[in-house]
Motif scaffolding. Structure first.
Motif, PDB file in Angstrom:
ATOM      1  N   ALA A 248      30.719  52.519  26.488  1.00  0.00           N
ATOM      2  CA  ALA A 248      30.980  53.816  25.758  1.00  0.00           C
ATOM      3  C   ALA A 248      29.601  54.260  25.726  1.00  0.00           C
ATOM      4  CB  ALA A 248      31.287  53.266  24.305  1.00  0.00           C
ATOM      5  N   GLU A 249      28.488  53.650  26.093  1.00  0.00           N
ATOM      6  CA  GLU A 249      27.136  54.248  26.346  1.00  0.00           C
ATOM      7  C   GLU A 249      26.747  55.001  27.556  1.00  0.00           C
ATOM      8  OE1 GLU A 249      27.347  50.998  25.035  1.00  0.00           O
ATOM      9  OE2 GLU A 249      27.631  51.361  23.197  1.00  0.00           O
ATOM     10  N   LEU A 250      27.828  55.105  28.571  1.00  0.00           N
ATOM     11  CA  LEU A 250      27.443  55.606  29.718  1.00  0.00           C
ATOM     12  C   LEU A 250      28.432  56.741  29.819  1.00  0.00           C
ATOM     13  CD1 LEU A 250      26.646  53.007  32.319  1.00  0.00           C
ATOM     14  CD2 LEU A 250      25.078  54.571  31.638  1.00  0.00           C
ATOM     15  N   CYS A 251      28.096  57.985  30.858  1.00  0.00           N
ATOM     16  CA  CYS A 251      29.077  58.746  31.239  1.00  0.00           C
ATOM     17  C   CYS A 251      28.245  58.909  32.628  1.00  0.00           C
ATOM     18  CB  CYS A 251      29.095  59.860  30.427  1.00  0.00           C
ATOM     19  SG  CYS A 251      27.749  61.135  30.586  1.00  0.00           S
ATOM     20  N   ALA A 252      28.984  59.872  33.591  1.00  0.00           N
ATOM     21  CA  ALA A 252      28.512  60.340  34.976  1.00  0.00           C
ATOM     22  C   ALA A 252      28.653  61.779  35.035  1.00  0.00           C
ATOM     23  CB  ALA A 252      29.326  59.582  36.106  1.00  0.00           C
ATOM     24  N   VAL A 253      27.665  62.617  35.544  1.00  0.00           N
ATOM     25  CA  VAL A 253      27.902  64.019  35.577  1.00  0.00           C
ATOM     26  C   VAL A 253      27.874  64.297  37.287  1.00  0.00           C
ATOM     27  CG1 VAL A 253      27.101  64.468  33.329  1.00  0.00           C
ATOM     28  CG2 VAL A 253      25.348  64.423  35.190  1.00  0.00           C
ATOM     29  N   ILE A 254      28.635  64.987  37.509  1.00  0.00           N
ATOM     30  CA  ILE A 254      28.535  65.741  38.857  1.00  0.00           C
ATOM     31  C   ILE A 254      27.634  67.288  38.916  1.00  0.00           C
ATOM     32  CG2 ILE A 254      29.877  66.646  40.815  1.00  0.00           C
ATOM     33  CD1 ILE A 254      31.967  64.626  40.040  1.00  0.00           C
ATOM     34  N   LEU A 255      26.714  66.830  39.743  1.00  0.00           N
ATOM     35  CA  LEU A 255      25.825  68.249  40.006  1.00  0.00           C
ATOM     36  C   LEU A 255      25.975  68.813  41.310  1.00  0.00           C
ATOM     37  CD1 LEU A 255      22.856  66.600  37.740  1.00  0.00           C
ATOM     38  CD2 LEU A 255      24.497  68.204  36.907  1.00  0.00           C
ATOM     39  N   PRO A 256      25.385  70.115  41.380  1.00  0.00           N
ATOM     40  CA  PRO A 256      25.251  70.493  42.754  1.00  0.00           C
ATOM     41  C   PRO A 256      24.102  70.064  43.318  1.00  0.00           C
ATOM     42  CG  PRO A 256      24.587  72.309  41.117  1.00  0.00           C
ATOM     43  CD  PRO A 256      25.193  70.922  40.433  1.00  0.00           C
ATOM     44  N   ARG A 257      23.988  69.951  44.711  1.00  0.00           N
ATOM     45  CA  ARG A 257      22.893  69.528  45.337  1.00  0.00           C
ATOM     46  C   ARG A 257      21.946  70.960  45.338  1.00  0.00           C
ATOM     47  NH1 ARG A 257      22.974  67.314  50.880  1.00  0.00           N
ATOM     48  NH2 ARG A 257      21.144  66.634  50.369  1.00  0.00           N
ATOM     49  N   SER A 258      20.853  71.004  45.023  1.00  0.00           N
ATOM     50  CA  SER A 258      19.831  72.434  44.872  1.00  0.00           C
ATOM     51  C   SER A 258      19.843  73.091  46.166  1.00  0.00           C
ATOM     52  CB  SER A 258      18.695  71.892  44.519  1.00  0.00           C
ATOM     53  OG  SER A 258      17.923  71.037  44.950  1.00  0.00           O
ATOM     54  N   GLY A 259      19.596  72.198  47.340  1.00  0.00           N
ATOM     55  CA  GLY A 259      19.294  73.191  48.597  1.00  0.00           C
ATOM     56  C   GLY A 259      20.801  73.797  48.900  1.00  0.00           C
ATOM     57  N   LEU A 260      21.908  73.237  48.854  1.00  0.00           N
ATOM     58  CA  LEU A 260      23.039  73.766  49.372  1.00  0.00           C
ATOM     59  C   LEU A 260      23.408  75.050  48.440  1.00  0.00           C
ATOM     60  CD1 LEU A 260      25.540  70.999  49.812  1.00  0.00           C
ATOM     61  CD2 LEU A 260      24.349  72.476  51.392  1.00  0.00           C
TER      62      LEU A 260
ATOM     63  N   GLY B 133      36.114  60.351  47.547  1.00  0.00           N
ATOM     64  CA  GLY B 133      36.369  58.977  48.068  1.00  0.00           C
ATOM     65  C   GLY B 133      36.063  57.924  47.279  1.00  0.00           C
ATOM     66  N   ILE B 134      35.744  58.143  46.025  1.00  0.00           N
ATOM     67  CA  ILE B 134      35.434  57.031  45.300  1.00  0.00           C
ATOM     68  C   ILE B 134      35.942  57.172  43.838  1.00  0.00           C
ATOM     69  CG2 ILE B 134      33.344  56.450  46.191  1.00  0.00           C
ATOM     70  CD1 ILE B 134      31.738  57.602  44.013  1.00  0.00           C
ATOM     71  N   ALA B 135      36.369  55.996  43.265  1.00  0.00           N
ATOM     72  CA  ALA B 135      36.470  55.760  41.781  1.00  0.00           C
ATOM     73  C   ALA B 135      35.612  55.034  41.075  1.00  0.00           C
ATOM     74  CB  ALA B 135      37.996  55.300  41.457  1.00  0.00           C
ATOM     75  N   LEU B 136      35.320  55.246  39.639  1.00  0.00           N
ATOM     76  CA  LEU B 136      34.368  54.444  39.069  1.00  0.00           C
ATOM     77  C   LEU B 136      34.973  53.411  38.077  1.00  0.00           C
ATOM     78  CD1 LEU B 136      31.680  57.206  38.520  1.00  0.00           C
ATOM     79  CD2 LEU B 136      31.869  55.132  40.321  1.00  0.00           C
ATOM     80  N   HIS B 137      34.420  52.416  37.611  1.00  0.00           N
ATOM     81  CA  HIS B 137      34.910  51.839  36.387  1.00  0.00           C
ATOM     82  C   HIS B 137      33.552  51.273  35.664  1.00  0.00           C
ATOM     83  CE1 HIS B 137      37.333  49.641  33.571  1.00  0.00           C
ATOM     84  NE2 HIS B 137      36.905  48.499  33.812  1.00  0.00           N
ATOM     85  N   MET B 138      33.124  52.343  34.665  1.00  0.00           N
ATOM     86  CA  MET B 138      31.888  52.143  33.908  1.00  0.00           C
ATOM     87  C   MET B 138      32.158  51.208  32.747  1.00  0.00           C
ATOM     88  SD  MET B 138      30.238  55.999  33.657  1.00  0.00           S
ATOM     89  CE  MET B 138      31.644  56.819  34.266  1.00  0.00           C
ATOM     90  N   ASP B 139      33.463  51.326  32.074  1.00  0.00           N
ATOM     91  CA  ASP B 139      33.597  50.271  30.977  1.00  0.00           C
ATOM     92  C   ASP B 139      32.402  50.030  30.007  1.00  0.00           C
ATOM     93  OD1 ASP B 139      35.174  48.683  29.811  1.00  0.00           O
ATOM     94  OD2 ASP B 139      34.467  46.641  30.918  1.00  0.00           O
TER      95      ASP B 139
ATOM     96  N   ALA C 146      33.391  57.524  30.648  1.00  0.00           N
ATOM     97  CA  ALA C 146      33.535  56.181  31.017  1.00  0.00           C
ATOM     98  C   ALA C 146      34.994  55.331  31.237  1.00  0.00           C
ATOM     99  CB  ALA C 146      32.688  55.320  29.866  1.00  0.00           C
ATOM    100  N   ASP C 147      35.793  55.816  30.662  1.00  0.00           N
ATOM    101  CA  ASP C 147      37.139  55.316  30.718  1.00  0.00           C
ATOM    102  C   ASP C 147      37.943  55.948  31.702  1.00  0.00           C
ATOM    103  OD1 ASP C 147      37.576  57.798  29.301  1.00  0.00           O
ATOM    104  OD2 ASP C 147      38.798  56.728  27.575  1.00  0.00           O
ATOM    105  N   TYR C 148      37.423  56.840  32.395  1.00  0.00           N
ATOM    106  CA  TYR C 148      38.175  57.443  33.575  1.00  0.00           C
ATOM    107  C   TYR C 148      37.942  56.715  34.994  1.00  0.00           C
ATOM    108  CZ  TYR C 148      39.302  60.977  37.259  1.00  0.00           C
ATOM    109  OH  TYR C 148      40.102  61.638  38.349  1.00  0.00           O
ATOM    110  N   THR C 149      39.156  56.321  35.393  1.00  0.00           N
ATOM    111  CA  THR C 149      39.020  55.153  36.527  1.00  0.00           C
ATOM    112  C   THR C 149      39.609  55.783  38.029  1.00  0.00           C
ATOM    113  OG1 THR C 149      40.976  54.118  35.721  1.00  0.00           O
ATOM    114  CG2 THR C 149      38.849  53.196  35.028  1.00  0.00           C
ATOM    115  N   ALA C 150      40.123  57.046  37.900  1.00  0.00           N
ATOM    116  CA  ALA C 150      40.825  57.697  38.883  1.00  0.00           C
ATOM    117  C   ALA C 150      39.886  58.342  40.181  1.00  0.00           C
ATOM    118  CB  ALA C 150      41.727  58.755  38.569  1.00  0.00           C
ATOM    119  N   GLN C 151      40.175  58.778  41.225  1.00  0.00           N
ATOM    120  CA  GLN C 151      39.234  59.400  41.991  1.00  0.00           C
ATOM    121  C   GLN C 151      38.468  60.594  41.521  1.00  0.00           C
ATOM    122  OE1 GLN C 151      38.829  60.830  46.625  1.00  0.00           O
ATOM    123  NE2 GLN C 151      40.996  60.800  45.645  1.00  0.00           N
ATOM    124  N   CYS C 152      37.232  60.521  41.667  1.00  0.00           N
ATOM    125  CA  CYS C 152      36.377  61.462  41.333  1.00  0.00           C
ATOM    126  C   CYS C 152      36.505  62.656  42.342  1.00  0.00           C
ATOM    127  CB  CYS C 152      34.610  61.119  41.140  1.00  0.00           C
ATOM    128  SG  CYS C 152      34.365  59.769  39.994  1.00  0.00           S
TER     129      CYS C 152
END
Length: 156
Positions: free
Chosen positions: A62-74, A54-60, A91-97
């Motif tokens: 070059a020194e950043l990225c995001a990682v999607i990780l599992p929730r440990s309890g689940l 339900g979200i998209a990001l604009h990091m813009d 950082a240049d991906y702007t579509a829905q995650c």
């Protein structure tokens, strides 16, 4: 390092459920919600499924990225893990995650996992990116204690 990152809300239900946020003052990641229309049942060992966040990001940046990780309890309690282990958002991906989810429980175990709309199913962490310059060489300029020892060369 603090950097402003733009978040576009693509699923308006997030405004009711709560926008992605850090759950505690020292949390390292924000929780991501399952933006699905109806409960989704994941059978053990079946193919991974992509769930919209339900979200998209604009990091813009070059020194950043995001990682999607599992929730440990689940993962530990129910067997819900990410289908790709870790998801990388450049950082240049702007579509829905999207969140790739998989039921790791043994086939035939009847351990179906039901994901509800609005359930927090994964987390997103922002990380610094180092972009080194590569130099092609015939031999390395120095050696290390390990040398050319490969996988498992230092013991089990």
């Amino acid at each position: 390092m603090t950097k402003a990152i733009e978040i576009k809300v693509l699923d308006q239900r997030l405004r009711e459920w709560g926008l992605p946020k850090y759950q505690t003052p020292l949390a390292a990641a924000i929780d991501l919600f399952a933006c699905i229309e109806e409960p989704l049942q994941l059978q053990p060992q079946e193919a991974a499924v992509l769930i919209p966040s339900g979200i998209a990001l604009h990091m813009d940046c070059a020194e950043l990225c995001a990682v999607i990780l599992p929730r440990s309890g689940l993962g530990h309690k129910k067997g819900l893990v990410l289908g790709n282990s870790v998801g990388l958002i450049d950082a240049d991906y702007t579509a829905q995650c999207f969140i790739s989810v998989w039921n790791r429980n043994p086939a035939g175990s009847n351990a179906t996992i039901t994901i509800q709309p609005g359930e927090r199913i994964a987390q997103m962490m922002f990380l610094p990116v180092v972009r080194p310059a590569f130099t092609v060489v015939e031999e390395f300029s120095t050696t290390s204690q390990r040398g050319s020892g490969g996988f498992g060369s230092t013991g089990v």
